[in-house]
Every structure is written in structure tokens, then in C-alpha cells.
Design an enzyme around this catalytic site. Structure first.
Site, PDB file in Angstrom:
ATOM      1  N   HIS A 251      49.559  46.702  28.330  1.00  0.00           N
ATOM      2  CA  HIS A 251      50.601  45.884  28.977  1.00  0.00           C
ATOM      3  C   HIS A 251      51.893  46.630  28.572  1.00  0.00           C
ATOM      4  O   HIS A 251      52.918  45.909  28.334  1.00  0.00           O
ATOM      5  CB  HIS A 251      50.485  44.465  28.772  1.00  0.00           C
ATOM      6  CG  HIS A 251      49.410  43.571  29.209  1.00  0.00           C
ATOM      7  ND1 HIS A 251      49.323  43.314  30.626  1.00  0.00           N
ATOM      8  CD2 HIS A 251      48.095  43.219  28.784  1.00  0.00           C
ATOM      9  CE1 HIS A 251      48.152  42.586  30.647  1.00  0.00           C
ATOM     10  NE2 HIS A 251      47.488  42.812  29.633  1.00  0.00           N
TER      11      HIS A 251
ATOM     12  N   ASP B 231      45.941  41.909  24.098  1.00  0.00           N
ATOM     13  CA  ASP B 231      45.062  41.510  25.086  1.00  0.00           C
ATOM     14  C   ASP B 231      44.761  42.451  26.126  1.00  0.00           C
ATOM     15  O   ASP B 231      45.450  43.442  26.158  1.00  0.00           O
ATOM     16  CB  ASP B 231      45.425  40.211  25.730  1.00  0.00           C
ATOM     17  CG  ASP B 231      46.539  40.321  26.572  1.00  0.00           C
ATOM     18  OD1 ASP B 231      47.724  40.905  25.993  1.00  0.00           O
ATOM     19  OD2 ASP B 231      46.648  39.741  27.834  1.00  0.00           O
ATOM     20  N   GLU B 232      43.444  42.670  26.716  1.00  0.00           N
ATOM     21  CA  GLU B 232      43.313  43.381  27.958  1.00  0.00           C
ATOM     22  C   GLU B 232      43.242  44.742  27.639  1.00  0.00           C
ATOM     23  O   GLU B 232      44.050  45.651  28.539  1.00  0.00           O
ATOM     24  CB  GLU B 232      44.000  42.780  29.091  1.00  0.00           C
ATOM     25  CG  GLU B 232      43.655  41.390  29.595  1.00  0.00           C
ATOM     26  CD  GLU B 232      44.013  40.941  30.758  1.00  0.00           C
ATOM     27  OE1 GLU B 232      43.620  40.567  31.716  1.00  0.00           O
ATOM     28  OE2 GLU B 232      45.524  41.284  31.245  1.00  0.00           O
ATOM     29  N   ILE B 233      42.672  45.239  26.514  1.00  0.00           N
ATOM     30  CA  ILE B 233      42.772  46.864  26.530  1.00  0.00           C
ATOM     31  C   ILE B 233      41.840  47.384  27.575  1.00  0.00           C
ATOM     32  O   ILE B 233      40.657  47.024  27.699  1.00  0.00           O
ATOM     33  CB  ILE B 233      42.317  47.018  25.111  1.00  0.00           C
ATOM     34  CG1 ILE B 233      43.209  46.320  23.913  1.00  0.00           C
ATOM     35  CG2 ILE B 233      42.119  48.678  24.830  1.00  0.00           C
ATOM     36  CD1 ILE B 233      44.560  47.051  23.950  1.00  0.00           C
TER      37      ILE B 233
END
Length: 585
Positions: free
Chosen positions: A272, A343-345
Site C-alpha cells: 500500500h 497488510d495485503e502483501i
């Protein structure tokens, strides 16, 4: 007896009252009452014959001892003005005959704070006792300034009418079930001016919520001006006026302290981070690529939504920039929690980088990449006397995660957002403290459809839209939030690791024009469930009786300048019980 001995005696007696209240609160004792206070106190009694007295035109709030806590002084002035000027008119008149004959007007609320130096940190004592007896003086006792603020809020809700009256024979013993009670606002997808965040802080305080978690930066924008890395905001913000300067941060942090609300900053990394590439393109992989290229299946996307970019764990400059960023943020926000995101690699993004490709081809793994990143940032944050909050992905993601050995439990808190009770259980059973933000229950943005363009899913003539394009549909109603038991299925020891909860407003489809209605009164539902629970003294869910109280509270919030959305037509308010699914007993 000297004045000092008299003061110490008073404090001792007030402490005994506090201890008796804490005993009641630990058993979640409560008394049925016709007085509306939100969130419902742990124990509130209004003794018959249900009398009220008028508020004196010279009503004042005073402290019993001298103090130098400016936040307490500001809160006392604020509540004194509010109580004398609000003149709230209940939507439904009291259902009992109220007498106010022969009672003296209430002249004073005397506030006793045992420890005026206690800082606003996690698990600070927020308990208080409040007594309004048939005399000209009411008393409020709290161990800390922050408990006194909660008691002042309760007292303000006990005043109504024009001229203002307050109930007599009221006694409140109150404290929260959970120490961490908050709202997360995403300021990166869309920008919120400081005045809107300040209004949110005011509403948080009204609801006895104590945390505003700011998701400050993301792929879309970097609005925070940092002295050591000014280019991040200069190039990464949407516009020069859409930034938070150090002066803005100081103003918001002080305003939060004045209202008993902690401001927790989050800088989401290493994923992100597309917005970082505008200032530092050399430390961001897959920057400015299309997020889901044609012909690639979902596992091989570059991002989970538009805006591609991950910080490169193999580039030494990444950590030079990060340490500047972390140092500035921990200086700007004097809050012991630092949220590092994580988060969300998305593997596809890292794999576009030649150095990472070589690293992986030589036997390195994605997990080791993330481990390298954590090992280069977490110890630095801890060295600055901060506890690190990560999203749960760092431990629980199916593809990219790190072993628990590099996440010291004494320094790390995991915030859960996936798979409800299941992931909460996994986190606490591993020995970690957790903050619950389960998307299935606490995401306020859900149910508004998808924001990506040219979506053929909407060209549908049979009316079957499934989830309407919203991955976390349906809309999370206040009842859904109110009834969620965040410690469900946990042992007593595991439940103690649940610090509390946050509802989350992700801002792909929110901005200042809808901020209040997106949050309130749904966050009020969280507030009561976190403060005094969602069950009555018999252990039965109390959402039915909470409905009428929430209607009343929502009306009061609106009169205080918070644009909370309605939860029922006014008919239901004027005809209590007629809008139930089952006829009330």
C-alpha cells in the site's frame, strides 16, 4: 482537622466508593432505569419517587482540590456550558410521574480526581461514580482525569428540558468492559479536513469511545507532512491543501486529549505504498502499473485494488527513509501505540523487481523478504518506546507471513480483520494481544458496491447482483455491530488478550460529505457493546430495548452537531414497541 487532613479524608472516602463500584462493575451489575444514557452505564439507579430538580442559573462544576491539568479544566468548562445551554427535549416524554416540589436547585457538581497526572494511555483507569442527591450539590469521583470526563458526559446526558432539570436520587457506578474502544478513519483514499476529524473526536468522546485510529497513508495518497521527508507529502498528497501539517497534528492531538481520545497513527507499509514512489521511486517496486493486468488471474495481480507499489525490503535506502518517517511520526504523535500496517502483501508486485527476482531465484522466499523488513523496522520502533500494532496478515496471511519468533508478544499487538471469531481465536491462542475489527461485522464501508470503473457486473438485467460488487457486503447495520461478541469462543485467559475493538471506515467511497452518517450511530452501537456489553443482567442480548434508547441518543447527537443517520422512521420513535418483529411482553 486541618484542610489537608480533610482533603485526604475525602479522597479516602471517594476511593472506598470507587472500590465498591468496581466490585459491582466486575459482575456487570446493572439496574433497569427509565433514564437514557448512552452507552448504558454498568450500574445506574434512580430511586423512587422519581424526583427531579431544576438546574440553578448559576450552576458550576468545580474540583475539590487544586490541580494543573489543563485538559480537565477545558473539559469542565465545555461540559458546564453544554449542560446549561443544551435544553435537550426527549423524543418520548418520561413514562413516570416526576415530582420536583420543594427540592433546592442544583447549584454545583463537585468533581474529585484522585490522580490528575495519569496520562491518556491504553488501559488507563476510566471508572467513575456519580451521585445526585436531594441537595444543592452533586458529586463526581474518578481516579483519573479521563474517568472524570466519562462521568461528566454521563451527567450531561442526565440533564434535559427548558428550564433544565436533572433527576434526583441517581447513583452511577461505571467503568468500561474493554480498554480499547475506537473508530478507524482512512484519510488516504479520500482526504478529511482537520475540522471534520475534530468533530469526529467530539462524537467519540460523547459515546465514551477513546481511540481515533488514523489510517494516514496508503497507495492513493500521502497527506502527512513530515519534517525529515517533506517530499512524501509534497509529491504524494492529492493537492497542496490536502495535507496534515505538524501544526494540524498538534492541534488534533491536543483536541483529542481535551476530549479523552487517543490519536493512533498508522503508516501502512511495506504494501500500500504507491504514493511513496512519487518522492522515492527507487525504493518502491511495481509502481504505477495497472493493478490487475488483462490475462492474469487474481493470484498474479500487482495489487488488491488500484494503486500499485510495495517498499523494497532489499534496498538499504528503504530503511533510511523509513527511519526518518517513523522518527517524525513518533515525535508528532505522543501516543505509545504505533500502527505499522503490514497488510495485503501482493507477491506479484515484489516479483517485478529484478533484485527481488534474483533473490528468489537464489533460494530466498517471500516470507524471508517480509521477515527482513520486520527485522529492520520493528526493533527501531520499539527503541522509541512504542508498542507496534500490525494487521493480522503479518502472522496469518496464507502466502506471505513471518514466524511468531520475530514478533515479540510484549511489543506487538495484532489487529484482526478477516474471518471473524476464527482469526481472533488464532491470534490470542498464539499468545498475542488483539484489537478486533472483523470486516464481517465492523467495516462501515461495506455494502456500497464497487468503485472500480467499467465493471460489467452491473450490466445485469435479472436483478441478481450477488454482493452488489462490494466484497464485504452486506451493509453492516447497527444491530450487526451491537450483537457481535468479540470474545466469543475464547477461554478466560484468551479473552484477557482481547484489548477491545474498532469499527473501520475505509474511504474509497467516503469523504467529509458523508463522514458523520457513515460512522454514526453505528459506532454508538460499538461504544455500548465495548463499554457495558450487549447483554442485560440475566445474560440476554438487549438489542430490543437498545433500539428506543439509540433513537433517543441519535437525536441528541444530531442536536449536538453530529450528522448521525436515522435508524427508524419517527413513527417507531413515537410508538415504542410497535416496530418490533415480535409484540413486546
Amino acid at each position: 482537622m486541618t484542610q489537608q487532613e480533610s482533603t485526604m479524608s475525602l479522597i479516602f472516602l471517594q476511593l472506598l466508593l470507587l472500590l465498591s463500584c468496581l466490585t459491582l462493575n466486575n459482575s456487570i451489575a446493572e439496574s433497569t432505569t427509565i433514564i437514557n444514557v448512552w452507552p448504558k452505564p454498568r450500574n445506574l439507579t434512580w430511586s423512587p419517587p422519581y424526583q427531579t430538580t431544576l438546574l440553578s442559573s448559576t450552576f458550576t462544576i468545580t474540583t475539590t482540590t487544586n490541580h494543573h491539568n489543563k485538559h480537565l479544566s477545558i473539559a469542565i468548562r465545555r461540559y458546564q456550558n453544554l449542560i446549561k445551554s443544551e435544553h435537550h427535549h426527549p423524543l418520548v416524554p418520561q413514562a413516570v410521574n416526576i415530582s420536583n416540589k420543594y427540592l433546592p436547585p442544583l447549584q454545583t457538581l463537585k468533581v474529585t480526581v484522585v490522580d490528575t497526572a495519569a496520562e491518556l494511555v491504553h488501559a488507563v483507569d476510566e471508572s467513575y461514580t456519580l451521585s445526585i442527591l436531594p441537595s444543592s450539590c452533586a458529586t463526581l469521583t474518578a481516579k483519573t482525569v479521563w474517568g472524570a470526563m466519562r462521568g461528566l458526559e454521563t451527567f450531561s446526558q442526565l440533564a434535559w428540558g427548558h428550564p433544565t432539570q436533572v433527576p434526583v436520587g441517581v447513583h452511577v457506578c461505571d467503568s468500561p468492559l474493554y480498554a480499547h474502544r475506537g473508530v478507524m478513519v482512512d484519510t488516504a483514499r479520500n482526504y478529511y479536513p482537520v475540522k471534520d476529524l475534530m468533530r469526529t473526536v467530539k462524537a467519540l468522546s460523547m459515546n465514551k469511545l477513546n481511540v481515533l485510529h488514523l489510517h494516514l497513508t496508503d497507495a492513493e495518497s500521502f497527506p502527512l507532512v513530515l519534517p525529515s521527508e517533506p517530499a512524501l507529502a509534497e509529491k504524494g498528497a492529492y493537492a497542496p491543501h490536502m495535507v496534515y501539517s505538524p501544526k494540524d497534528v498538534k492541534k488534533l492531538v491536543e483536541f483529542g486529549l481535551d476530549h479523552g481520545v487517543r490519536i493512533i497513527p498508522e503508516i501502512d507499509t511495506p504494501g500500500h505504498t504507491a504514493s511513496w514512489a512519487l518522492a522515492h521511486p527507487d525504493i518502491v517496486t511495481c509502481a504505477n502499473m495497472f493493478w490487475w493486468p488483462a490475462g492474469r488471474d487474481w493470484p498474479h495481480r500487482f495489487a488488491s485494488q488500484p494503486g500499485t507499489g510495495h517498499l523494497n525490503p532489499l534496498n538499504p535506502k528503504t530503511y533510511q527513509v523509513l527511519k526518518n518517517v517513523i522518527h517524525d511520526i513518533t515525535t508528532l504523535f505522543p501516543e505509545p501505540f504505533f500502527h505499522s500496517g503490514t497488510d495485503e502483501i501482493v507477491p506479484g508486485c515484489w516479483k517485478t523487481d529484478p533484485a527481488i527476482q534474483k533473490y528468489l531465484s537464489n533460494g530466498g522466499t517471500l516470507n524471508q523478504l517480509l521477515e527482513k523488513y520486520i527485522n529492520n523496522t520493528l526493533p527501531f520502533i520499539v527503541s522509541l518506546n512504542h508498542t507496534v500494532v500490525f494487521w493480522e496478515d503479518v502472522l496469518l496471511d496464507n502466502i506471505v507471513h513471518v514466524p511468531s519468533a520475530i514478533l515479540p508478544k510484549e511489543h506487538v499487538i495484532l489487529q484482526t480483520w478477516h474471518n471473524g471469531h476464527n482469526h481472533t481465536k488464532k491470534i490470542v491462542s498464539a499468545g498475542y494481544r488483539t484489537i478486533v475489527s472483523s470486516a464481517e461485522f465492523y467495516y462501515l464501508d461495506c455494502g456500497h458496491g464497487s468503485y472500480v470503473g467499467n465493471n460489467s457486473a452491473y450490466d445485469n438485467q435479472d436483478g441478481d447482483m450477488g454482493n452488489g460488487g462490494s466484497w464485504c457486503a452486506p451493509f453492516k447495520t447497527w444491530q450487526t455491530i451491537y450483537n457481535y461478541d468479540i470474545a466469543y469462543g475464547l477461554s478466560e485467559g484468551e479473552a484477557k488478550l482481547v484489548l477491545g475493538g474498532e469499527v473501520a471506515l475505509w474511504s474509497e467511497q467516503s469523504d467529509p460529505t458523508v463522514l458523520d452518517a457513515r460512522i454514526w450511530p453505528r459506532a454508538s452501537a460499538l461504544a455500548e457493546s465495548m463499554w457495558s456489553g450487549n447483554r442485560d443482567e440475566k445474560g440476554v442480548k438487549r438489542y430490543a430495548e437498545a433500539t428506543d434508547r439509540l433513537n433517543e441518543w441519535r437525536s441528541r447527537m444530531v442536536s449536538r452537531g453530529i450528522g448521525a443517520e436515522p435508524i427508524q422512521p419517527f413513527y417507531c420513535v413515537k410508538n415504542p414497541g410497535m416496530c418490533n418483529t415480535v409484540h413486546p411482553v
